[in-house]
Write a protein that holds these residues in place. Structure first.
Motif, short mmCIF file in Angstrom:
data_model
loop_
_atom_site.label_atom_id
_atom_site.label_comp_id
_atom_site.label_asym_id
_atom_site.label_seq_id
_atom_site.Cartn_x
_atom_site.Cartn_y
_atom_site.Cartn_z
N SER A 178 0.73 -1.06 0.08
CA SER A 178 0.06 -0.04 -0.12
C SER A 178 1.03 1.41 -0.04
N ASP A 179 1.97 1.31 0.85
CA ASP A 179 2.85 2.34 0.77
C ASP A 179 3.57 2.52 -0.58
N ALA A 180 3.98 1.56 -1.30
CA ALA A 180 4.43 1.52 -2.41
C ALA A 180 3.63 2.29 -3.63
N LEU A 181 2.28 1.78 -3.67
CA LEU A 181 1.53 2.44 -4.52
C LEU A 181 1.20 4.04 -4.13
N ALA A 210 -9.76 -2.52 6.39
CA ALA A 210 -8.72 -1.50 6.50
C ALA A 210 -7.94 -1.95 7.80
N SER A 211 -6.65 -1.15 7.80
CA SER A 211 -5.95 -1.57 9.21
C SER A 211 -6.27 -0.88 10.39
N SER A 212 -5.80 -1.31 11.32
CA SER A 212 -6.07 -1.30 12.81
C SER A 212 -5.85 0.57 12.90
N LEU A 213 -4.42 0.86 12.45
CA LEU A 213 -4.13 2.20 12.65
C LEU A 213 -5.28 3.17 11.99
N TYR A 214 -5.74 2.70 10.55
CA TYR A 214 -6.69 3.43 9.82
C TYR A 214 -8.16 3.68 10.63
N TYR A 215 -8.44 2.68 11.41
CA TYR A 215 -9.43 2.72 12.17
C TYR A 215 -9.34 3.48 13.40
N LYS A 216 -8.14 3.39 14.06
CA LYS A 216 -7.81 4.32 14.83
C LYS A 216 -7.98 5.74 14.72
N THR A 252 -4.27 1.84 2.47
CA THR A 252 -4.51 0.85 3.54
C THR A 252 -4.16 -0.40 3.04
N PRO A 253 -3.66 -1.28 3.73
CA PRO A 253 -3.69 -2.71 3.54
C PRO A 253 -4.87 -3.12 4.13
N ILE A 254 -5.33 -4.56 3.43
CA ILE A 254 -6.44 -5.20 4.12
C ILE A 254 -5.84 -5.95 5.27
N ARG A 255 -6.56 -5.82 6.40
CA ARG A 255 -6.23 -6.87 7.50
C ARG A 255 -7.47 -7.74 7.95
N LEU A 310 -8.41 6.52 -2.99
CA LEU A 310 -8.01 5.11 -1.95
C LEU A 310 -7.26 4.43 -2.48
N ILE A 311 -6.06 3.79 -1.82
CA ILE A 311 -5.36 2.78 -2.43
C ILE A 311 -5.64 1.58 -1.37
N ILE A 312 -5.85 0.49 -1.75
CA ILE A 312 -6.30 -0.56 -1.21
C ILE A 312 -5.57 -1.99 -1.50
N THR A 313 -4.59 -2.47 -0.66
CA THR A 313 -3.74 -3.82 -1.08
C THR A 313 -4.20 -4.68 -0.07
N GLY A 314 -4.02 -6.00 -0.47
CA GLY A 314 -4.15 -7.22 0.36
C GLY A 314 -3.65 -8.36 -0.01
N GLY A 315 -3.07 -9.04 0.76
CA GLY A 315 -2.86 -10.60 -0.09
C GLY A 315 -3.84 -11.29 -0.25
N GLN A 316 -5.01 -11.20 0.48
CA GLN A 316 -6.03 -11.82 0.32
C GLN A 316 -7.38 -10.91 -0.03
N ASP A 317 -8.50 -11.34 -0.23
CA ASP A 317 -9.38 -10.59 -0.71
C ASP A 317 -10.34 -9.67 0.12
N ASN A 318 -11.31 -9.14 -0.44
CA ASN A 318 -12.46 -8.22 0.22
C ASN A 318 -12.25 -6.81 0.05
N ILE A 319 -11.75 -6.60 -1.12
CA ILE A 319 -11.51 -5.11 -1.54
C ILE A 319 -12.78 -4.52 -1.92
N GLN A 320 -13.91 -5.13 -2.12
CA GLN A 320 -15.04 -4.26 -2.58
C GLN A 320 -15.64 -3.74 -1.12
N ALA A 321 -15.55 -4.78 -0.09
CA ALA A 321 -16.13 -4.29 0.94
C ALA A 321 -15.26 -3.38 1.91
N VAL A 322 -13.99 -3.30 1.55
CA VAL A 322 -13.12 -2.38 2.33
C VAL A 322 -13.31 -1.01 1.66
#
Ligand code: FES
Length: 369
Positions: free
Chosen positions: A150-153, A232-238, A225-228, A265-277
């Motif tokens: 996510s940081d790279a993008l 979105a990440s816990s820092l995002y929600y904080k 954000t990465p997908i966790r 928004l930029i959203i990346t994750g090893g696994q899915d759920n992009i549409q929900a995030v």
């Protein structure tokens, strides 16, 4: 003219204290201290919190909203804050009951507190280039940084912003020390204040940089954000929880702190759920007042069964398509902001968020002496 009001018998009051009631224009709170009844205003000087719902320790009651304290006997703040005064009322115990006198013997005194660390305005000259704020929300270990997709993008997007001659700023949440939201909104909508009560109280809290960036500085904001675990990440929600105070200004005052600003928004994750995030984030940032360019997010994931995370990183590192997508996302966001900027007269028309149930404002400056 002074008037005495009978509150009830001693036994009736003992069964109720602390409690509040309205007497003429006065919203009063009745307390018992050292076996004697006392009456002060029920309305806190800070933002109008209900003092009779506060915690009483010794002579002092602590406002349930943000913790200001007042003597239940004199209505004054504690030592060092005793210039602060909520109205206090004369009380008499007579043979037929307990009486309180209006108007108060001591009127309200509001002290202007202006902490020097609070938000700066960052005025922007007419015709200045757009300001682009990137917010990285990955919780990377500072001492052992790894490649973050996510940081790279986000970096590619910020490179594009610099090429477009935008003024840029990058905030990495992991560099900031800030407290979690205390959930004042859950007590009462008016208890969630702008600036945030934590920001007002704590000069060390570094979320000020985000508040300033979003509200006073940026025209375009890119949140990565990465997908966790499908979110979105816990820092995002904080951070997001602390931004409730920005959205809440619309709810309680129709005060839009965010206007004519674009989010992407930029959203990346090893696994899915992009549409929900993405759906969740788009809802949240739109409720803050941001608007979006066409195709407001880019994302990458290799699906639920992709456990080979090293390949995920490798793929993002090697992908020209994702790099280009990040750059184009930023380009779309800046272009869209320019459209808004050129139509500022129309965009600045007053508008209402509406669709929310009204909630009466308690304002100690207007209230009820
Ligand atoms: S401390 Fe009372 S309203 Fe904030």
């Amino acid at each position: 003219m002074a008037t005495w009001h009978r509150l009830g018998t001693r036994e009736e009051l003992l069964a109720r204290v602390p409690y509040s009631l309205k007497l003429e224009r006065h919203q009063i709170a009745v307390f018992l201290h050292e076996d004697r009844f006392s009456v002060i205003s029920n309305i806190c000087n800070h933002r109008g919190g209900p003092l009779c719902e506060g915690r009483v320790r010794g002579e002092f009651v602590m406002c349930p909203w943000h913790g200001w304290e007042y003597s239940v006997v004199t209505g004054k703040g504690p030592a060092g804050y005793d210039e602060e005064q909520v109205p206090s009322f004369a009380v008499e115990e007579r043979a037929d009951g307990v009486y309180v006198q209006t108007p108060p013997v001591m009127p309200r005194r509001l002290v202007q507190h202006k902490p020097s660390h609070l938000l700066d305005a960052h005025a922007k000259p007419v015709g200045a280039p757009p300001r682009v704020l990137g917010i990285s929300t990955t919780g990377m270990d500072q001492g052992n940084p790894r490649f973050s997709t996510s940081d790279a993008l986000l970096d590619h997007a910020m490179d594009m912003a610099r090429e477009l001659v935008a003024d840029t700023q990058l905030i990495r949440l992991r560099d900031l020390k800030f407290q979690h939201c205390e959930g004042n909104y859950s007590k009462a909508s008016h208890a969630c204040t702008w600036p945030c009560a934590i920001t007002e109280r704590d000069p060390e809290d570094q979320l000020t940089a985000v508040y300033e960036g979003l509200v006073h500085w940026a025209d375009v904001v890119v949140i990565a954000t990465p997908i966790r675990w499908g979110n979105a990440s816990s820092l995002y929600y904080k951070m997001a929880e602390r931004l409730n105070c920005v959205q809440n200004q619309i709810t309680i005052h129709n005060n839009m702190l965010i206007k004519n600003k674009v989010a992407a928004l930029i959203i990346t994750g090893g696994q899915d759920n992009i549409q929900a995030v993405a759906g969740n984030m788009l809802t949240f940032w739109s409720e803050l007042g941001f608007v979006f360019p066409q195709f407001p997010f880019i994302a990458h994931s290799r699906g639920w069964d992709a456990e080979d995370m090293q390949n995920n990183v490798r793929q993002v590192q090697a992908s020209d398509a994702l790099r280009e997508a990040a750059r184009e996302l930023l380009g779309r966001a800046v272009d869209f902001w320019k459209v808004l900027d050129q139509n500022r007269a129309m965009m600045d028309k007053p508008m209402e968020r509406a669709g929310r149930k009204a909630n009466p404002l308690v304002n100690p400056e207007e209230a009820i002496v």
